[in-house]
Design a protein around this motif. Structure first.
Motif, mmCIF file in Angstrom:
data_model
loop_
_atom_site.group_PDB
_atom_site.id
_atom_site.type_symbol
_atom_site.label_atom_id
_atom_site.label_comp_id
_atom_site.label_asym_id
_atom_site.label_seq_id
_atom_site.Cartn_x
_atom_site.Cartn_y
_atom_site.Cartn_z
ATOM 1 N N ASP A 116 -0.723 -8.864 2.713
ATOM 2 C CA ASP A 116 -0.989 -7.577 2.069
ATOM 3 C C ASP A 116 -0.733 -6.456 3.061
ATOM 4 O O ASP A 116 -0.298 -6.696 4.187
ATOM 5 C CB ASP A 116 -2.406 -7.521 1.503
ATOM 6 N N GLY A 117 -0.988 -5.221 2.635
ATOM 7 C CA GLY A 117 -0.751 -4.084 3.507
ATOM 8 C C GLY A 117 0.723 -3.859 3.784
ATOM 9 O O GLY A 117 1.098 -3.349 4.829
ATOM 10 N N LEU A 118 1.563 -4.232 2.830
ATOM 11 C CA LEU A 118 3.014 -4.143 3.003
ATOM 12 C C LEU A 118 3.537 -2.791 2.555
ATOM 13 O O LEU A 118 2.854 -2.035 1.866
ATOM 14 C CB LEU A 118 3.707 -5.246 2.201
ATOM 15 N N GLU A 119 4.783 -2.506 2.922
ATOM 16 C CA GLU A 119 5.494 -1.342 2.412
ATOM 17 C C GLU A 119 6.629 -1.836 1.533
ATOM 18 O O GLU A 119 7.448 -2.655 1.965
ATOM 19 C CB GLU A 119 6.060 -0.492 3.544
ATOM 20 N N ALA A 153 9.653 -6.242 0.357
ATOM 21 C CA ALA A 153 8.633 -5.512 1.116
ATOM 22 C C ALA A 153 8.527 -6.097 2.516
ATOM 23 O O ALA A 153 8.889 -7.252 2.751
ATOM 24 C CB ALA A 153 7.288 -5.598 0.401
ATOM 25 N N GLU A 154 8.010 -5.269 3.424
ATOM 26 C CA GLU A 154 7.769 -5.732 4.789
ATOM 27 C C GLU A 154 6.511 -5.079 5.340
ATOM 28 O O GLU A 154 6.060 -4.058 4.825
ATOM 29 C CB GLU A 154 8.935 -5.386 5.724
ATOM 30 N N GLY A 155 5.993 -5.681 6.388
ATOM 31 C CA GLY A 155 4.853 -5.101 7.063
ATOM 32 C C GLY A 155 4.665 -5.702 8.435
ATOM 33 O O GLY A 155 5.060 -6.842 8.677
ATOM 34 N N PRO A 156 4.067 -4.939 9.349
ATOM 35 C CA PRO A 156 3.827 -5.461 10.697
ATOM 36 C C PRO A 156 2.685 -6.464 10.701
ATOM 37 O O PRO A 156 1.776 -6.398 9.870
ATOM 38 C CB PRO A 156 3.461 -4.213 11.493
ATOM 39 N N ARG A 157 2.747 -7.369 11.631
ATOM 40 C CA ARG A 157 1.672 -8.321 11.879
ATOM 41 C C ARG A 157 1.501 -8.422 13.385
ATOM 42 O O ARG A 157 2.471 -8.367 14.123
ATOM 43 C CB ARG A 157 2.000 -9.714 11.306
ATOM 44 N N PRO A 158 0.281 -8.588 13.855
ATOM 45 C CA PRO A 158 0.065 -8.678 15.311
ATOM 46 C C PRO A 158 0.786 -9.898 15.890
ATOM 47 O O PRO A 158 0.974 -10.906 15.187
ATOM 48 C CB PRO A 158 -1.437 -8.827 15.454
ATOM 49 N N THR A 187 0.826 -1.211 0.000
ATOM 50 C CA THR A 187 0.000 0.000 0.000
ATOM 51 C C THR A 187 0.856 1.256 0.000
ATOM 52 O O THR A 187 0.385 2.321 -0.379
ATOM 53 C CB THR A 187 -0.950 0.033 1.215
ATOM 54 N N THR A 188 2.123 1.116 0.447
ATOM 55 C CA THR A 188 3.054 2.248 0.462
ATOM 56 C C THR A 188 4.403 1.798 -0.062
ATOM 57 O O THR A 188 4.693 0.602 -0.148
ATOM 58 C CB THR A 188 3.235 2.829 1.882
ATOM 59 N N TRP A 189 5.231 2.781 -0.412
ATOM 60 C CA TRP A 189 6.611 2.494 -0.809
ATOM 61 C C TRP A 189 7.509 3.505 -0.126
ATOM 62 O O TRP A 189 7.122 4.642 0.120
ATOM 63 C CB TRP A 189 6.789 2.489 -2.320
ATOM 64 N N ARG A 190 8.693 3.038 0.220
ATOM 65 C CA ARG A 190 9.629 3.872 0.948
ATOM 66 C C ARG A 190 10.482 4.654 -0.040
ATOM 67 O O ARG A 190 11.195 4.091 -0.852
ATOM 68 C CB ARG A 190 10.509 3.016 1.851
ATOM 69 N N PRO A 198 2.098 6.642 -0.384
ATOM 70 C CA PRO A 198 1.073 5.758 -0.931
ATOM 71 C C PRO A 198 1.425 5.329 -2.361
ATOM 72 O O PRO A 198 2.026 6.091 -3.110
ATOM 73 C CB PRO A 198 -0.201 6.590 -0.913
ATOM 74 N N ILE A 199 1.048 4.112 -2.687
ATOM 75 C CA ILE A 199 1.239 3.642 -4.064
ATOM 76 C C ILE A 199 -0.023 4.012 -4.833
ATOM 77 O O ILE A 199 -0.988 3.260 -4.883
ATOM 78 C CB ILE A 199 1.541 2.140 -4.133
ATOM 79 N N ASP A 200 0.016 5.205 -5.406
ATOM 80 C CA ASP A 200 -1.065 5.680 -6.264
ATOM 81 C C ASP A 200 -0.671 5.373 -7.714
ATOM 82 O O ASP A 200 0.398 4.821 -7.961
ATOM 83 C CB ASP A 200 -1.325 7.167 -6.025
ATOM 84 N N PRO A 201 -1.509 5.694 -8.683
ATOM 85 C CA PRO A 201 -1.164 5.371 -10.076
ATOM 86 C C PRO A 201 0.175 5.969 -10.531
ATOM 87 O O PRO A 201 0.928 5.312 -11.252
ATOM 88 C CB PRO A 201 -2.341 5.944 -10.870
#
Length: 182
Positions: free
Chosen positions: A166-169, A149-154, A112-115, A122-125
């Motif tokens: 999903d919901g990764l950066e 890519a990485e992302g947090p998980r509970p 959903t985002t990129w660093r 945000p990853i927009d068009p």
């Protein structure tokens, strides 16, 4: 005949493996976390995984880089139909971290985002077009490109092999060259 990791791309900056900034070191560390575990001098079946391990070791990077203590807690192994390898790890802090490495056309849609520097965008068009052009530019240089890519998980989360994380950066890209042996 011999694949080597030759550069890391982070935020549009390409750096050779022998002169990595902190941002590129973070990309390589995440790629290492998203690589199968090895015992000793074991050689992995995928040359790209082996190249990540060799390059990270040469750069003095291990799986704890950027996340503190990190312990592998689950894994979705690479399969060609899936197009990525994902590893869930318990890290310092209130959440676990899922690290993903794979084909850009598969991994980027999971983000959903990129660093770009220190901030996630945000990853927009427009960003998607920019990222696709980046992958294409590296590919035209004869490099094999993987997205990282990485992302947090509970805490207590698991990985489902039938559901892509999903919901990764998107952190960046690692690029490999097939070097000719002497």
């Amino acid at each position: 005949n011999s694949i080597s990791l030759v550069l890391v791309a982070s935020g549009g900056v390409h750096e050779s493996i022998d002169s990595l900034s902190e941002a590129s070191r973070a990309v390589l560390a995440a790629a290492l976390r998203a690589t199968p575990a090895v015992d000793g001098d074991e050689v992995l079946p995928h040359a790209t995984d082996q190249a990540v391990i060799v390059s990270a070791a040469a750069a003095g990077i291990d799986t704890r880089h950027g996340v503190g203590d990190w312990d592998r807690a689950g894994e979705i192994p690479f399969e060609s139909r899936r197009g990525y390898h994902a590893v869930l790890g318990a890290a310092d802090g209130p959440a676990n971290v899922v690290s993903v490495k794979g084909a850009p056309e598969v991994v980027i849609p999971l983000c959903t985002t990129w660093r770009d520097g220190a901030a996630g965008n945000p990853i927009d068009p427009a960003a998607l077009s920019h990222l696709e052009q980046e992958v294409e530019r590296l590919g035209r240089q004869g490099l094999r490109v993987l997205a990282v890519a990485e992302g947090p998980r509970p805490n207590g989360a698991t990985l489902d092999p039938d559901a892509a994380p999903d919901g990764l950066e998107l952190l960046g890209f690692v690029a490999f060259a097939d070097l000719v042996r002497p």
